[in-house]
Design a protein around this motif. Structure first.
Motif: not given
Length: 125
Positions: A48, A51-53, A78, A80, A91-93, A96
Motif C-alpha cells: 500500500m 503504491k502510494n509512493h 505524508i 494528512c 494523496d493516497w488512493d 487504500d
C-alpha cells in the motif's frame, strides 16, 4: 464500504479547502510480536505504501511503545488531515485509505502517528 469512502472523501476535501493539512509520519506494526519481514499483513501495508509512493523502512524502537524491541514500519512524511477518529493521507488512493482505516479499526495493525512541525515530532493529539 462505499458510504465510508464518501465520508472520508468529504473530510479530506473540507480540510484541504480550509488549508488544514498536517505533515505526519506513521509507525505501523501488527499486534503480535513477530518477524515483520515475513508477516503477510506487513507485506500488504508495504504494498500500500509503495503504491502510494510513501518512503518507508523498518525500525525496532518507537517512542512510547511498551515493547522497545518490537519491529515497526516507519514512513517518510505524508500529507494528512487529522480527525478525532484517525489520520487520513490526502494523496493516497482512497480505497487504500479506507482499507488502512479498516485494518487499524479491526485490530490487524497498530498505527502510531507523529505530526511534523518545524522539524519536531509531536505525537498525534
Amino acid at each position: 464500504m462505499r458510504q465510508r469512502t464518501e465520508v472520508i472523501r468529504e473530510w479530506i476535501d473540507a480540510r484541504k479547502e480550509r488549508g488544514e493539512i498536517t505533515k505526519c509520519m506513521f509507525y505501523i506494526t501488527v499486534p503480535k510480536d513477530t518477524d515483520i519481514y515475513k508477516d503477510e499483513t506487513i507485506r500488504k501495508i508495504e504494498g500500500m505504501l509503495d503504491k502510494n509512493h510513501v518512503s518507508h523502512g523498518h525500525v525496532d524502537t518507537v517512542c512510547g511503545a511498551w515493547n522497545l524491541n518490537r519491529d515497526w514500519i516507519e514512513t517518510g512524511e505524508i500529507d494528512c488531515i487529522v480527525e478525532f477518529c484517525g489520520v487520513y493521507p490526502i494523496d493516497w488512493d482512497l480505497e487504500d485509505v479506507v482499507g488502512f482505516e479498516r485494518m487499524e479499526t479491526e485490530g490487524e495493525i497498530i498505527a502510531l502517528v507523529d505530526w511534523i512541525e518545524d522539524g519536531k515530532h509531536i505525537p498525534n493529539h
